[in-house]
Design an enzyme around this catalytic site. Structure first.
Site, PDB file in Angstrom:
ATOM      1  CG  ASP A 326     -72.133 -77.910 -56.113  1.00 58.00           C
ATOM      2  OD1 ASP A 326     -73.342 -78.145 -56.290  1.00 58.00           O
ATOM      3  OD2 ASP A 326     -71.351 -78.720 -55.566  1.00 58.00           O
ATOM      4  CE  LYS A 375     -74.326 -80.840 -53.645  1.00 56.80           C
ATOM      5  NZ  LYS A 375     -72.936 -80.729 -54.150  1.00 56.80           N
ATOM      6  CE  LYS A 416     -73.868 -88.729 -58.705  1.00 53.71           C
ATOM      7  NZ  LYS A 416     -73.183 -87.445 -58.853  1.00 53.71           N
ATOM      8  CE  LYS A 488     -73.626 -80.542 -58.942  1.00 56.99           C
ATOM      9  NZ  LYS A 488     -72.551 -80.693 -58.012  1.00 56.99           N
TER      10      LYS A 488
HETATM   11  N1  LIG Z   1     -68.751 -85.765 -56.617  1.00 58.94           N
HETATM   12  C1  LIG Z   1     -68.553 -85.168 -55.469  1.00 58.94           C
HETATM   13  O1  LIG Z   1     -68.001 -85.707 -54.538  1.00 58.94           O
HETATM   14  C2  LIG Z   1     -69.027 -83.767 -55.336  1.00 58.94           C
HETATM   15  C3  LIG Z   1     -69.537 -83.081 -56.453  1.00 58.94           C
HETATM   16  C4  LIG Z   1     -69.934 -81.777 -56.308  1.00 58.94           C
HETATM   17  C5  LIG Z   1     -69.830 -81.156 -55.079  1.00 58.94           C
HETATM   18  N2  LIG Z   1     -69.345 -81.842 -54.005  1.00 58.94           N
HETATM   19  C6  LIG Z   1     -69.272 -81.150 -52.743  1.00 58.94           C
HETATM   20  O2  LIG Z   1     -67.960 -81.243 -52.207  1.00 58.94           O
HETATM   21  C7  LIG Z   1     -68.039 -81.219 -50.785  1.00 58.94           C
HETATM   22  C8  LIG Z   1     -67.227 -82.365 -50.227  1.00 58.94           C
HETATM   23  O3  LIG Z   1     -67.718 -83.575 -50.710  1.00 58.94           O
HETATM   24  P1  LIG Z   1     -67.185 -84.910 -50.002  1.00 58.94           P
HETATM   25  O4  LIG Z   1     -67.813 -86.067 -50.712  1.00 58.94           O
HETATM   26  O5  LIG Z   1     -65.704 -84.865 -49.867  1.00 58.94           O
HETATM   27  O6  LIG Z   1     -67.858 -84.755 -48.566  1.00 58.94           O
HETATM   28  P2  LIG Z   1     -67.366 -85.353 -47.167  1.00 58.94           P
HETATM   29  O7  LIG Z   1     -68.532 -85.205 -46.254  1.00 58.94           O
HETATM   30  O8  LIG Z   1     -66.740 -86.674 -47.335  1.00 58.94           O
HETATM   31  O9  LIG Z   1     -66.206 -84.354 -46.719  1.00 58.94           O
HETATM   32  C9  LIG Z   1     -66.491 -83.096 -46.177  1.00 58.94           C
HETATM   33  C10 LIG Z   1     -65.489 -82.875 -45.053  1.00 58.94           C
HETATM   34  O10 LIG Z   1     -65.655 -81.544 -44.567  1.00 58.94           O
HETATM   35  C11 LIG Z   1     -65.467 -81.578 -43.176  1.00 58.94           C
HETATM   36  N3  LIG Z   1     -66.029 -80.330 -42.673  1.00 58.94           N
HETATM   37  C12 LIG Z   1     -67.326 -79.984 -42.508  1.00 58.94           C
HETATM   38  N4  LIG Z   1     -67.403 -78.707 -42.040  1.00 58.94           N
HETATM   39  C13 LIG Z   1     -66.119 -78.237 -41.980  1.00 58.94           C
HETATM   40  C14 LIG Z   1     -65.532 -76.997 -41.613  1.00 58.94           C
HETATM   41  N5  LIG Z   1     -66.285 -75.971 -41.194  1.00 58.94           N
HETATM   42  N6  LIG Z   1     -64.179 -76.864 -41.689  1.00 58.94           N
HETATM   43  C15 LIG Z   1     -63.405 -77.896 -42.094  1.00 58.94           C
HETATM   44  N7  LIG Z   1     -63.902 -79.119 -42.435  1.00 58.94           N
HETATM   45  C16 LIG Z   1     -65.247 -79.264 -42.390  1.00 58.94           C
HETATM   46  C17 LIG Z   1     -66.132 -82.858 -42.722  1.00 58.94           C
HETATM   47  O11 LIG Z   1     -65.640 -83.278 -41.463  1.00 58.94           O
HETATM   48  C18 LIG Z   1     -65.716 -83.818 -43.849  1.00 58.94           C
HETATM   49  O12 LIG Z   1     -64.520 -84.473 -43.535  1.00 58.94           O
HETATM   50  C19 LIG Z   1     -69.527 -81.300 -50.433  1.00 58.94           C
HETATM   51  O13 LIG Z   1     -70.030 -80.012 -50.177  1.00 58.94           O
HETATM   52  C20 LIG Z   1     -70.155 -81.809 -51.718  1.00 58.94           C
HETATM   53  O14 LIG Z   1     -71.502 -81.403 -51.882  1.00 58.94           O
HETATM   54  C21 LIG Z   1     -68.948 -83.121 -54.093  1.00 58.94           C
HETATM   55  O1  LIG Z   2     -72.042 -83.143 -59.746  1.00 58.91           O
HETATM   56  P1  LIG Z   2     -73.345 -83.895 -59.800  1.00 58.91           P
HETATM   57  O2  LIG Z   2     -73.161 -85.377 -60.018  1.00 58.91           O
HETATM   58  O3  LIG Z   2     -74.342 -83.274 -60.715  1.00 58.91           O
HETATM   59  O4  LIG Z   2     -74.018 -83.694 -58.354  1.00 58.91           O
HETATM   60  C1  LIG Z   2     -73.701 -84.528 -57.278  1.00 58.91           C
HETATM   61  C2  LIG Z   2     -75.022 -84.839 -56.662  1.00 58.91           C
HETATM   62  O5  LIG Z   2     -75.770 -85.557 -57.609  1.00 58.91           O
HETATM   63  C3  LIG Z   2     -74.800 -85.664 -55.424  1.00 58.91           C
HETATM   64  O6  LIG Z   2     -76.050 -86.001 -54.867  1.00 58.91           O
HETATM   65  C4  LIG Z   2     -74.010 -84.828 -54.432  1.00 58.91           C
HETATM   66  O7  LIG Z   2     -73.801 -85.600 -53.294  1.00 58.91           O
HETATM   67  C5  LIG Z   2     -72.672 -84.451 -54.997  1.00 58.91           C
HETATM   68  O8  LIG Z   2     -72.091 -83.516 -54.106  1.00 58.91           O
HETATM   69  C6  LIG Z   2     -72.777 -83.804 -56.356  1.00 58.91           C
HETATM   70  O9  LIG Z   2     -73.197 -82.479 -56.202  1.00 58.91           O
END
Ligand SMILES: NC(=O)c1ccc[n+]([C@@H]2O[C@H](COP(=O)([O-])OP(=O)(O)OC[C@H]3O[C@@H](n4cnc5c(N)ncnc54)[C@H](O)[C@@H]3O)[C@@H](O)[C@H]2O)c1
Ligand SMILES: O=P([O-])([O-])O[C@@H]1[C@@H](O)[C@H](O)[C@@H](O)[C@H](O)[C@@H]1O
Length: 532
Positions: A326, A375, A416, A488
């Protein structure tokens, strides 16, 4: 850029430039450091303090020195980055960002012109103190110049997504980047199309189903899936003339997998469970197994327990690298620094309320309870080590109240809103209340972490160590806990402690890099400015 025809093998990548090593910014002059054309070899004394408790509950501290030989291969080679979830907000944003940096793009915004940068990447945007000059001034150098590392501009990018939308349309769907920037990268992005992926509906929110139009047949784990993904990795490597590939999960957050004896508790059981199509094996674990078998480091940027015990054992068996979990991008990164400051200042933190709402697809997926639970766990455990380390403030088992709330509000998109309240006891019955309102452009904060994770993981494939009497060098443990600063819920080798304090995590990263070039940890004692 090799255009990508639909349905063919690996997606084309933003092909990078040369992968040759640039002339080092500095050299270390020491009898313990030897530079050859191929490697940097050091003899390093690692100093620790061994503490034992006496019968009358006192302690005895004994300084210890451990001799290690480190070796860093200097040739970086050509590196590929394959993203699972390439069509998502993070996947499209990091791809566009690398293209923009590679081409040195400048674009118009309402606030004026903006130029491509790697802000938010610890490797590309921060510095490390190398030492002090003869006048006593600190000499700080770019983090990226510490050791031979791949430049993100040189990364060849590809990946998978259950959504078949091309990267240009996915970039539009993400609603993260300025239209003026999007237009400058659109042509290159339009040539990129994610490979079909595995999709097991039970592991992500049902609201994701409408995206799943680019899937490999089969709705639960199978060995055919493992072999399909292995071939994708091999094809991508071969078609792009790569020396290595790093695979990173930035797909949706999955629900936790139940840990079941006989299913995923050991490497053998996990492989058998995949072969028998056990429904408790997640897509991310199948990707991890395929990557391990292709000796491609696999990093989990999401909070689910991809690395079930069997997956960790499998990585150890093959001496393959894994890391997670994460991305630590905004609210939690702030938390891990603030909690470290409060508790190490002797201020008794008694409650943390962490709320946020966001409107991107990640937030949509997290609006489903099982995915939110993954999460909630990763966002809640981040204070445990700091609390446990202070027995003056906290009795055994005592910890601050801590709540995590995430709400899906489509209107705010990727921007966010994080609201936090930290409540603490201070001197003589006083209280301190810290309220933070933090608007995070989530994907612009997370995407640089993808670069950091890939660049450091690639470096670790070229770092090896041995003790004096050993014949052979070997790699660090399969679980790359050195990646903790970007994560995280840091995954650590079984039985080893989890460190979440942000300063300690960064110190571990920088001081391990210093050790690889024969330099002692930076202590910040600056005795040279005190003893004279
Ligand atoms: N700040 C952030 O954006 C942030 C911070 C921490 C963690 N994350 C984590 O990162 C991940 C991605 O975040 P995001 O904002 O890009 O999400 P998003 O939903 O925009 O992108 C995720 C992508 O994964 C694809 N997907 C889902 N299942 C799949 C599979 N089995 N194989 C291939 N593709 C698949 C979806 O179609 C989508 O395009 C999430 O799990 C999120 O919790 C994001
Ligand atoms: O990294 P961070 O800002 O603590 O945590 C974020 C969460 O607050 C948010 O809700 C989630 O969508 C993101 O994936 C990310 O995990």
């Amino acid at each position: 850029m090799a255009p990508h025809a639909n349905g063919t093998s690996a997606a084309s990548g933003a092909v990078g430039g040369s992968a040759g090593e640039k002339t080092p910014l500095f050299t270390v002059e020491s009898p313990d450091v030897v530079y050859t054309e191929d490697a940097i070899k050091t003899q390093y004394a690692y100093h620790t303090t061994e503490v034992t408790r006496t019968a009358d509950n006192k302690f005895v501290a004994v300084p210890k020195a451990h001799a290690y030989d480190f070796k860093v291969d200097r040739k970086v080679g050509k590196v590929g980055m394959m993203l699972v979830g390439w069509g998502g907000n993070n996947g499209t944003t990091v791809t566009a960002g690398i293209i923009a940096n590679r081409r040195g793009l400048v674009w118009d915004t309402r606030e004026g012109k903006r130029a491509a940068n790697y802000y938010g990447s610890v490797v590309m945007g921060s510095t490390i103190k190398l030492g002090t000059d003869k006048s006593g001034q600190e000499v700080n150098i770019p983090f990226h110049d510490m050791l031979p590392m791949v430049h993100p501009n040189d990364l060849v990018i590809g990946g998978w997504d259950i959504s078949g939308l091309g990267l240009a349309d996915s970039m539009d769907r993400a609603c993260v980047l300025e239209p003026s920037l999007k237009e400058l990268v659109r042509k290159e992005m339009a040539e990129m199309k994610p490979l079909p992926s595995i999709y097991y509906p039970d592991f992500i929110a049902a609201n994701q189903e409408d995206r799943a139009d680019n899937v490999i047949p089969g709705s639960k784990a199978s060995w055919e899936h493992v072999e399909h993904l292995r071939k994708d990795i091999r094809d991508f490597k071969e078609q792009n003339g790569l020396d290595k590939v790093i695979v990173l999960w930035t797909a949706n957050t999955e629900r936790y997998a139940d840990i079941i004896t006989g299913v995923n508790d050991t490497a053998d059981n996990l492989i058998n469970a995949i072969k028998s199509g056990h429904e408790e094996v997640s897509p991310s674990t199948v990707f991890a197994v395929a990557s391990i078998l292709e000796n491609a480091p696999f990093i989990n940027g999401s909070p689910q327990n991809t690395f079930v015990p069997g997956a960790i054992q499998f990585a150890e068996k093959y001496n393959a690298f894994i890391g997670g979990d994460d991305f630590k991008s905004g609210q939690t990164k702030m938390k891990s620094a603030l909690v470290d400051f409060l508790i190490s200042a002797g201020i008794k933190l008694t409650s943390i309320a962490s709320y946020n709402h966001l409107g991107n697809n990640d937030g949509k997926n997290l609006s489903s309870q099982k995915q939110f639970r993954s999460k909630e766990i990763s966002k809640s455990n981040v204070v445990d080590d700091m609390v446990a380390a202070n027995s003056v403030l906290y009795k055994e088992g005592e910890h601050p109240d801590h709540t995590v709330v995430i709400k899906y509000m489509p209107a705010v998109g990727d921007n966010k809103r994080a609201l936090d309240e930290y409540y603490a006891e201070i001197f003589l019955g006083g209280h301190q209340t810290i309220s933070i309102f933090n608007v995070c452009e989530d994907s612009l904060l997370a995407s640089p972490l993808i670069i950091d994770l890939v660049v450091v993981a690639e470096l670790m494939t070229r770092v090896s160590w041995k003790t004096k009497d050993a014949e052979e060098y070997k790699g660090f443990h399969s679980v790359l806990s050195v990646l903790s600063y970007m994560l995280k819920a840091p995954l650590t080798p079984p039985g080893t402690p989890v460190v979440n304090a942000l300063a300690k995590q960064r110190g571990a990263l920088t001081n391990i890099f210093r050790a690889c070039i024969g330099l002692q940890p930076e202590s910040d004692m600056t005795l040279e400015h005190k003893l004279f």
